[in-house]
Design an enzyme around this catalytic site. Structure first.
Site, PDB file in Angstrom:
ATOM      1  N   SER A 116       0.860  -1.183   0.000  1.00 52.00           N
ATOM      2  CA  SER A 116       0.000   0.000   0.000  1.00 52.00           C
ATOM      3  C   SER A 116       0.899   1.236   0.000  1.00 52.00           C
ATOM      4  CB  SER A 116      -0.953  -0.031   1.202  1.00 52.00           C
ATOM      5  OG  SER A 116      -1.914   1.007   1.111  1.00 52.00           O
ATOM      6  N   HIS A 167      -2.406  -1.114  -3.451  1.00 49.11           N
ATOM      7  CA  HIS A 167      -3.463  -0.128  -3.239  1.00 49.11           C
ATOM      8  C   HIS A 167      -3.084   1.168  -3.946  1.00 49.11           C
ATOM      9  CE1 HIS A 167      -4.345  -2.310   0.828  1.00 49.11           C
ATOM     10  NE2 HIS A 167      -4.818  -2.971  -0.200  1.00 49.11           N
ATOM     11  N   ASP A 221      -4.495  -4.575   6.093  1.00 46.77           N
ATOM     12  CA  ASP A 221      -4.819  -5.475   4.994  1.00 46.77           C
ATOM     13  C   ASP A 221      -3.627  -6.381   4.699  1.00 46.77           C
ATOM     14  OD1 ASP A 221      -6.265  -6.638   2.909  1.00 46.77           O
ATOM     15  OD2 ASP A 221      -5.512  -5.204   1.442  1.00 46.77           O
TER      16      ASP A 221
END
Length: 365
Positions: A183, A210, A303
């Site tokens: 991310s 992400h 996540d």
């Protein structure tokens, strides 16, 4: 960041009309305060030193000094969180904002310019929320890269390992797939790992990064140009080929079945994301079990942590990025706290670890 104090934003944008539009958006966010406007990158560098903002919103295309060079100078001289923004771009091209990420910017978002546009409110909300989240990231001065030492140090495991150590990596296994999740701060780390792997990556790699909508195709092209490896946005029912990297598309969870065919799922977001890293890791673990290698890189939130643990439960190999090299030590930290990471490594050592696992596979076959 103190919740009672507004986040101080410096805007770097050469277009007067776009400065006005973005200033209006920032001014209407109750938690943001616009403290300065720069018309080019050189002004942005000077104003960062003078005003010491909490965060900079940086355009890429500016006269005198563009946003990429300004980002490099700021991160080397007076580091501050930087978010790159863009008004127009071809989704099939490599966006210059990706180069700014490589120089230390934290995120890239589209500009909300036309209040009459259907997506204006969504873009304005995304921009303001990104500024709020990224302002809390602790950035450090980026020094020019040094040449590799003649005898580089061996891979190290950092002190973030919990007291109850996870089971060691088993020796007898054949890695047939690599899954990676990242991310905030992920793009340059992924690029660095791919460069180090090169042709030694002889199994498929699946990647969830992400990223704001509209940039993922250019991101895949950027990785291809920078690493020399074939990187493409994943498509359903494609058989994953050795040596190729497949990036999860926008708005779909990426997975793979036991036949090696890629799957896409538009089910609900997980951990606030679609695609989700944990979804990818679970799919890879179910399809390949102990023949899977999963790597969790820098990122905000958690996540991927549960998914990494699941890979280990299925007998697979797991690794997470260490704290010192992570831009945001959120996702890896969550996995480490759970005991899900069998190795905790810096990016260069992650690449070495992958190479070692693949070499073991070739030795066993």
């Amino acid at each position: 960041m103190n919740e009672l104090r507004k986040i101080r934003v410096l805007l770097a944008e050469d277009s007067r009309s776009q400065r006005e539009a973005i200033s209006w958006v920032i001014g209407n966010a109750p938690y943001l305060e616009l403290v300065g406007e720069a018309a080019n990158g050189a002004e942005a560098v000077d104003m960062v030193e003078q005003l010491q903002p909490d965060i900079v919103l940086m355009d890429c295309h500016m006269p005198v000094m563009d946003g990429i060079e300004a980002t490099r100078v700021i991160m080397g001289r007076c580091p501050v969180p930087i978010v790159v923004t863009s008004a127009t771009f071809d989704v099939n091209d490599v966006h210059p904002g990706l180069e700014a990420l490589h120089e230390g910017a934290l995120a890239i978002v589209p500009k909300p310019l036309d209040p009459a546009a259907e997506n204006f409110d969504r873009l304005a909300e995304e921009l303001c929320l990104t500024l709020k989240l990224m302002a809390d990231v602790k950035v450090v001065r980026r020094l020019p890269p040094r040449r590799s030492a003649a005898n580089p140090r061996p891979p190290r495991e950092t002190a973030e390992r919990p007291a109850d150590r996870p089971a060691p990596v088993r020796e007898a296994r054949e890695i047939r797939i690599v899954a990676v999740g990242a991310s905030t701060g992920g793009p340059p780390v992924v690029l660095d790992i791919l460069r180090r792997l090169g042709p030694r990556l002889d199994v498929p790699m699946l990647l969830v990064q992400h990223m704001s909508p509209g940039f993922i195709v250019g991101f895949a092209s950027w990785l291809t140009r920078g690493s020399g490896l074939p990187v493409e946005v994943a498509a359903a029912n494609v058989v994953a080929a050795p040596g190729r990297v497949y990036v999860a598309p926008e708005g779909h969870h990426l997975g793979i079945d036991r036949r090696g065919r890629l799957t896409l799922d538009d089910g609900p977001p997980e951990n606030g994301f679609r695609p989700s890293v944990s979804c990818l890791f679970r799919s890879v673990a179910d399809a390949f079990g102990r023949e899977a290698l999963a790597i969790l890189l820098t990122g905000m939130g958690q996540d991927g942590a549960e998914g990494l643990a699941y890979v280990g439960q299925k007998g697979g190999v797991t690794a997470a990025q260490d704290k010192d090299s992570s831009v945001v030590f959120g996702m890896p930290a969550a996995a480490i706290r759970m005991g899900a990471a069998q190795r905790v490594l810096a990016p260069p050592d992650i690449a070495k670890f992958v190479v070692a696992q693949l070499a073991r596979r070739r030795h066993l076959s």
